[in-house]
Enzyme design. Sequence first.
Site, PDB file in Angstrom:
ATOM      1  N   TYR A 153     -78.305   9.887   9.855  1.00  0.00           N
ATOM      2  CA  TYR A 153     -78.991   8.587   9.742  1.00  0.00           C
ATOM      3  C   TYR A 153     -79.224   7.968  11.126  1.00  0.00           C
ATOM      4  O   TYR A 153     -80.356   7.688  11.511  1.00  0.00           O
ATOM      5  CB  TYR A 153     -78.206   7.631   8.836  1.00  0.00           C
ATOM      6  N   SER A 156     -81.576  10.004  13.157  1.00  0.00           N
ATOM      7  CA  SER A 156     -82.986   9.836  12.760  1.00  0.00           C
ATOM      8  C   SER A 156     -83.542   8.521  13.312  1.00  0.00           C
ATOM      9  O   SER A 156     -84.691   8.454  13.751  1.00  0.00           O
ATOM     10  CB  SER A 156     -83.126   9.875  11.236  1.00  0.00           C
ATOM     11  N   LYS A 157     -82.713   7.468  13.302  1.00  0.00           N
ATOM     12  CA  LYS A 157     -83.193   6.173  13.776  1.00  0.00           C
ATOM     13  C   LYS A 157     -83.318   6.167  15.307  1.00  0.00           C
ATOM     14  O   LYS A 157     -84.191   5.506  15.865  1.00  0.00           O
ATOM     15  CB  LYS A 157     -82.263   5.053  13.297  1.00  0.00           C
ATOM     16  N   ILE A 186     -78.520  -6.031   6.465  1.00  0.00           N
ATOM     17  CA  ILE A 186     -79.463  -6.845   5.690  1.00  0.00           C
ATOM     18  C   ILE A 186     -79.156  -6.620   4.197  1.00  0.00           C
ATOM     19  O   ILE A 186     -78.896  -5.484   3.793  1.00  0.00           O
ATOM     20  CB  ILE A 186     -80.923  -6.433   5.993  1.00  0.00           C
TER      21      ILE A 186
HETATM   22  N1  NAD Z   1     -80.642  -2.842   4.730  1.00  0.00           N
HETATM   23  C1  NAD Z   1     -80.139  -2.742   5.956  1.00  0.00           C
HETATM   24  O1  NAD Z   1     -79.105  -3.322   6.274  1.00  0.00           O
HETATM   25  C2  NAD Z   1     -80.838  -1.921   6.987  1.00  0.00           C
HETATM   26  C3  NAD Z   1     -80.252  -1.847   8.253  1.00  0.00           C
HETATM   27  C4  NAD Z   1     -80.887  -1.112   9.235  1.00  0.00           C
HETATM   28  C5  NAD Z   1     -82.097  -0.492   8.965  1.00  0.00           C
HETATM   29  N2  NAD Z   1     -82.647  -0.562   7.722  1.00  0.00           N
HETATM   30  C6  NAD Z   1     -83.916   0.118   7.521  1.00  0.00           C
HETATM   31  O2  NAD Z   1     -84.842  -0.730   6.866  1.00  0.00           O
HETATM   32  C7  NAD Z   1     -85.758   0.062   6.094  1.00  0.00           C
HETATM   33  C8  NAD Z   1     -85.780  -0.432   4.663  1.00  0.00           C
HETATM   34  O3  NAD Z   1     -84.466  -0.311   4.149  1.00  0.00           O
HETATM   35  P1  NAD Z   1     -83.945  -1.073   2.859  1.00  0.00           P
HETATM   36  O4  NAD Z   1     -82.607  -1.576   3.179  1.00  0.00           O
HETATM   37  O5  NAD Z   1     -84.998  -1.969   2.352  1.00  0.00           O
HETATM   38  O6  NAD Z   1     -83.732   0.194   1.925  1.00  0.00           O
HETATM   39  P2  NAD Z   1     -84.107   0.497   0.424  1.00  0.00           P
HETATM   40  O7  NAD Z   1     -83.339   1.716   0.080  1.00  0.00           O
HETATM   41  O8  NAD Z   1     -83.975  -0.718  -0.422  1.00  0.00           O
HETATM   42  O9  NAD Z   1     -85.647   0.848   0.544  1.00  0.00           O
HETATM   43  C9  NAD Z   1     -86.071   2.053   1.104  1.00  0.00           C
HETATM   44  C10 NAD Z   1     -87.487   2.283   0.660  1.00  0.00           C
HETATM   45  O10 NAD Z   1     -87.871   3.582   1.098  1.00  0.00           O
HETATM   46  C11 NAD Z   1     -88.499   4.225   0.024  1.00  0.00           C
HETATM   47  N3  NAD Z   1     -88.416   5.668   0.172  1.00  0.00           N
HETATM   48  C12 NAD Z   1     -87.312   6.422   0.389  1.00  0.00           C
HETATM   49  N4  NAD Z   1     -87.668   7.724   0.418  1.00  0.00           N
HETATM   50  C13 NAD Z   1     -89.024   7.774   0.254  1.00  0.00           C
HETATM   51  C14 NAD Z   1     -89.975   8.801   0.197  1.00  0.00           C
HETATM   52  N5  NAD Z   1     -89.633  10.071   0.309  1.00  0.00           N
HETATM   53  N6  NAD Z   1     -91.280   8.482   0.018  1.00  0.00           N
HETATM   54  C15 NAD Z   1     -91.669   7.180  -0.107  1.00  0.00           C
HETATM   55  N7  NAD Z   1     -90.795   6.159  -0.076  1.00  0.00           N
HETATM   56  C16 NAD Z   1     -89.499   6.456   0.089  1.00  0.00           C
HETATM   57  C17 NAD Z   1     -87.783   3.723  -1.219  1.00  0.00           C
HETATM   58  O11 NAD Z   1     -88.524   3.954  -2.401  1.00  0.00           O
HETATM   59  C18 NAD Z   1     -87.647   2.249  -0.867  1.00  0.00           C
HETATM   60  O12 NAD Z   1     -88.838   1.563  -1.199  1.00  0.00           O
HETATM   61  C19 NAD Z   1     -85.273   1.502   6.232  1.00  0.00           C
HETATM   62  O13 NAD Z   1     -86.012   2.132   7.246  1.00  0.00           O
HETATM   63  C20 NAD Z   1     -83.822   1.351   6.629  1.00  0.00           C
HETATM   64  O14 NAD Z   1     -83.338   2.469   7.315  1.00  0.00           O
HETATM   65  C21 NAD Z   1     -82.038  -1.269   6.720  1.00  0.00           C
END
Ligand code: NAD
Length: 246
Positions: A153, A156-157, A186
Amino acid sequence: MRLANKRVIITGGNRGIGRAITELFAAEGAKIALLVRSDVSPFIQELTDKGCTVLAIKTDITDYEQVKQAVDSVVQLWGGLDILVNNAAVISREGVLEMTLKAWHHVMNVNVNAAFYCSKAVIGYLSEQKSGTILNISSVAAKCGDITAAPAYGTSKGALTTLTRSLARQLAPYNVRVNAIAPHAIVTEMSAQWSDEKRKQVVSAIPLGRMGRVEEVANTALFLASDEALFITGETININGGYLMD
Ligand SMILES: NC(=O)c1ccc[n+]([C@@H]2O[C@H](COP(=O)([O-])OP(=O)(O)OC[C@H]3O[C@@H](n4cnc5c(N)ncnc54)[C@H](O)[C@@H]3O)[C@@H](O)[C@H]2O)c1
């Protein structure tokens, strides 16, 4: 409206952070195409009922041909494209000792390869029109690694942050900007998978003393995507309540 008539593609914009970005961008006048893996018609209907122009294209974003087809169809429909948000991502929880190669490749495929495929599919259009912007949703894990997620993870980021800088340098001559956001803690379905113990541990390390809201990430995404940020490229903005100050 800050994104009036801007044509936008967002990957996985149906829940969590992506959903908040979709709702905010739509409210600011953007036309939005979501590249999604499942049926999201209730969400599309909800936004359409509010007068927004939003559609969803079922796409396996880890397949370049499907991505290209989806992007081409959006450009054909709306006569161009202005903004790409690479938001979709998956997380894997196995520690380094248990992690399978299959899990490693899946995380890298969705979080890095797909972001590159989407970028590659739009770059020709943006560079030709000499305007546009790409926004990558990275993570604090890009900078610190992650003790509970699999090493894929954070790796990748980290790759996404570097991709942001590389594309920003190479596309600047075409007036195409590329930026990233690095959120931490978040409240979304992704962070809902955390145990109570992990949540407490995470919050105790955040100077602002709470988790972040999806709307707070969406507000930063709006700023970076809008004309207010026309002189910002290659940047990754932290949204982490002060957890990491760099
Ligand atoms: N929530 C956090 O605390 C947090 C922290 C750091 C980074 N992020 C990043 O923010 C972004 C959104 O995360 P989130 O927390 O809303 O996660 P989430 O799991 O709620 O949403 C992820 C989204 O990605 C979509 N997805 C996953 N695999 C897919 C695929 N193969 N094809 C199309 N869509 C696909 C899912 O359907 C979903 O809509 C991500 O890039 C995540 O890494 C989130």
